[in-house]
Scaffold this active site. Structure first.
Site: not given
Ligand SMILES: [Zn+2]
Ligand SMILES: [Zn+2]
Length: 310
Positions: A63, A65, A67-68, A143, A212
């Protein structure tokens, strides 16, 4: 036998803290290298762990976000600087193409290798890619924004022959082919059962990636019986309300998911930066399911070795 292994590159959540970094993993199947998620700094750590970025042929993004995905533009740019020629396919949720196209445009990034960006919006388990003996599927997670899980599955393997028996019978290439595909043999009007001449089919390995996500029963049939399940354990059980609010799972949720999906082994990860030591998270997951592993960055987890230990 083909190698099937997962190397954890990043095991933390949004903040790089406590020696942990944002999400990224490399799955190796035979000579195929697949990067799953690409948090900030992934390319630097790939080198630290001795994984040559050029070996990566597909990238699966769960996804959008940060952090990915914040490490992806840098990796794509480096490929150009390093004169990559091999094609690269990036799979991700709807929006990934627009995001990357804009970054490429605003930063005047040159992409001088074939780059394919494929958006998927799965509503159930759907196959997106196949190569050799490996199938790659995607499925929806639960998520805050669209989030795709991934399943990498060995398709079939040839039956292993009992060499001494087969040699003594002087079989034709055609008969050997039949045995390797699990068939019985007809010899002079007599049926020779396959199991007398082979060890049967090798155990087919599979890996599911769930990050997530909140705990969701909907996911269970898609990850049923996998060899290794990676399921996020962002929070401890005491933070169940925070987990629900942010679309994440507790360690207990992940343990329950592993038990209900009847998997062989659970790999935890995406730990919140509040945990310096994740020992309690592992224990909480173990209340539901015995075989729980901590994500250690740089460590390679061999799925085939897991089945031999079991
Ligand atoms: Zn994450
Ligand atoms: Zn996420």
């Amino acid at each position: 036998m083909a190698e099937f292994a997962v190397t954890v590159i990043g095991s933390g959540s949004a903040l790089p803290m406590n020696g942990r970094h944002p999400s990224a993993q490399v799955v190796q199947y035979d000579d195929l290298f697949c990067l799953i998620d690409c948090g900030e700094g992934t390319q630097t750590r790939l080198r630290e762990y001795g994984i040559k970025p050029f070996k990566i042929t597909i990238i699966l993004i769960s996804h959008l976000h940060g952090d990915h995905v914040f490490g992806l533009p840098g990796l794509l740019s480096s490929f150009s600087h390093l004169q990559r020629k091999e094609a690269l396919t990036v799979f991700g949720p709807v929006g990934i193409k627009g995001l990357l196209d804009e970054i490429i445009r605003y930063t005047e990034m040159k992409i001088n290798y074939p780059l394919h960006i494929v958006e998927t919006n799965p509503t159930s388990l759907s196959k997106i890619w196949t190569k050799g003996n490996l199938d790659v599927f995607t499925f929806p997670l639960q998520h805050r924004i669209s989030c795709n899980g991934y399943l990498l599955k060995e398709r079939s393997s040839l039956y292993k022959l009992k060499k001494e028996v087969v040699e003594s019978m002087r079989l034709t290439p055609d008969q050997i082919h039949q045995l390797q595909h699990g068939m019985d043999l007809e010899i002079n009007g007599t049926t020779m059962p396959n199991h007398l001449m082979t060890y049967g089919e090798e155990l087919l390995l599979s890996y599911a990636y769930c990050s997530d996500t909140q705990y969701s029963k909907m996911i269970i049939p898609w990850i049923k019986n996998v060899t290794m399940l990676y399921h996020e354990t962002t929070f401890g059980n005491d933070l169940i309300d925070t987990a629900e609010l942010t679309g994440h799972s507790t360690a207990g949720d992940a343990g329950l998911m592993a038990a209900e999906a009847d998997v062989m082994c659970l790999l935890t990860g995406h730990y919140s930066s509040r945990y310096k030591d994740v020992g309690d998270l592992i224990s909480e997951a173990r209340e539901h399911f015995p075989h729980v592993l901590e994500s250690i960055e740089g460590k390679k987890y061999s799925l085939r070795m897991l089945t031999q230990q079991h």
